[in-house]
Design an enzyme around this catalytic site. Structure first.
Site, PDB file in Angstrom:
ATOM      1  N   ASP A  79       0.825  -1.197   0.000  1.00 53.61           N
ATOM      2  CA  ASP A  79       0.000   0.000   0.000  1.00 53.61           C
ATOM      3  C   ASP A  79       0.861   1.250   0.000  1.00 53.61           C
ATOM      4  O   ASP A  79       2.061   1.209   0.266  1.00 53.61           O
ATOM      5  CB  ASP A  79      -1.037  -0.005   1.134  1.00 53.61           C
ATOM      6  CG  ASP A  79      -0.442   0.099   2.515  1.00 53.61           C
ATOM      7  OD1 ASP A  79       0.714   0.536   2.644  1.00 53.61           O
ATOM      8  OD2 ASP A  79      -1.130  -0.238   3.488  1.00 53.61           O
ATOM      9  N   ASN A  97      -4.076  12.877   0.824  1.00 57.07           N
ATOM     10  CA  ASN A  97      -5.440  13.394   0.707  1.00 57.07           C
ATOM     11  C   ASN A  97      -5.622  14.678   1.506  1.00 57.07           C
ATOM     12  O   ASN A  97      -6.238  15.645   1.036  1.00 57.07           O
ATOM     13  CB  ASN A  97      -6.446  12.345   1.172  1.00 57.07           C
ATOM     14  CG  ASN A  97      -6.712  11.267   0.135  1.00 57.07           C
ATOM     15  OD1 ASN A  97      -6.573  11.500  -1.059  1.00 57.07           O
ATOM     16  ND2 ASN A  97      -7.083  10.088   0.588  1.00 57.07           N
ATOM     17  N   GLU A 141      -6.020   2.343  -0.560  1.00 55.34           N
ATOM     18  CA  GLU A 141      -4.690   2.506  -1.145  1.00 55.34           C
ATOM     19  C   GLU A 141      -3.926   1.193  -1.143  1.00 55.34           C
ATOM     20  O   GLU A 141      -2.700   1.174  -1.257  1.00 55.34           O
ATOM     21  CB  GLU A 141      -3.890   3.577  -0.389  1.00 55.34           C
ATOM     22  CG  GLU A 141      -3.442   3.206   1.007  1.00 55.34           C
ATOM     23  CD  GLU A 141      -4.455   3.517   2.099  1.00 55.34           C
ATOM     24  OE1 GLU A 141      -4.029   3.724   3.250  1.00 55.34           O
ATOM     25  OE2 GLU A 141      -5.670   3.551   1.813  1.00 55.34           O
TER      26      GLU A 141
END
Length: 210
Positions: free
Chosen positions: A82, A90, A128
């Site tokens: 990930d 974000n 993710e």
């Protein structure tokens, strides 16, 4: 003996030919449209819309299928990874930039897998989180391929509204064997290795055999 047809019969035959031709054309158009609809539905069912990687449902099905192959003296490697600190991406750059990162990561890794002879084996398993199932791949080869992915992601620069976003990823690798009670056991082992990579500093690769 000569044979002739009347003008009206000729007209009827021509009309019949035109109608049949139109019918064939319409049928083929409908068939083509049906095939397009089926292809679109298949794409939506099997692939993640954002990244183009295969989705969680396909990962689960394919992992079970590969596990059944491994039980018959084949080998396979499972790589899970990930994006490090994705929440920060974000929060700092926005969710649209985060989407750009996910698409770039998926594209980068998929190209590497294709170059290594592993097509259509990348999955998005969470936000993710990604995984790759490498059939007929040894632990050493899986680590080599993963190192290529790691290096490429380190060099990856995602551009969004003038911002340059750099990321890294953490990886966990395991081999699937007939000793595993089921496919989930192998996945949990790979996932445990992933979290070992995250807990020891991120941007790392942790590998263990089955």
């Amino acid at each position: 003996m000569s044979y002739s047809i009347s003008r009206s019969q000729l007209i009827v035959q021509v009309i019949s030919f035109v109608v049949c031709g139109a019918g064939v054309y319409i049928f083929n158009r409908h068939l083509h449209n049906d095939q397009r609809v089926i292809a679109k539905l298949t794409q939506e069912v099997q692939y993640d819309a954002l990244t183009g990687a295969r989705n969680w449902m396909m990962f689960r099905d394919d992992l079970d299928r590969v596990y059944s192959i491994v039980r018959h003296n084949r080998q396979a490697a499972l790589v899970v990874f990930d994006v490090d600190h994705f929440k920060d991406v974000n929060d700092t750059f926005g969710h649209l930039a985060g989407n750009q990162v996910l698409m770039a990561v998926s594209s980068t890794v998929q190209h590497i897998l294709n170059d290594q002879g592993y097509q259509d084996c990348l999955y998005r398993t969470g936000g993710e989180e990604f995984a790759a199932i490498l059939v007929d791949c040894s632990a050493d080869n899986a680590q080599r391929i993963t190192e290529i992915c790691q290096t490429s992601l380190r060099k990856l620069i995602v551009r969004d509204r003038g911002q340059h976003i750099q990321i890294t990823a953490s990886f966990g690798i395991t081999t699937m064997t007939g000793k595993d009670r089921n496919a989930t056991e192998a996945f949990r082992r790979a996932d445990k290795n992933l979290y070992q990579s995250k807990n020891t500093g991120r941007d790392r690769i942790t590998i263990s055999a089955g």
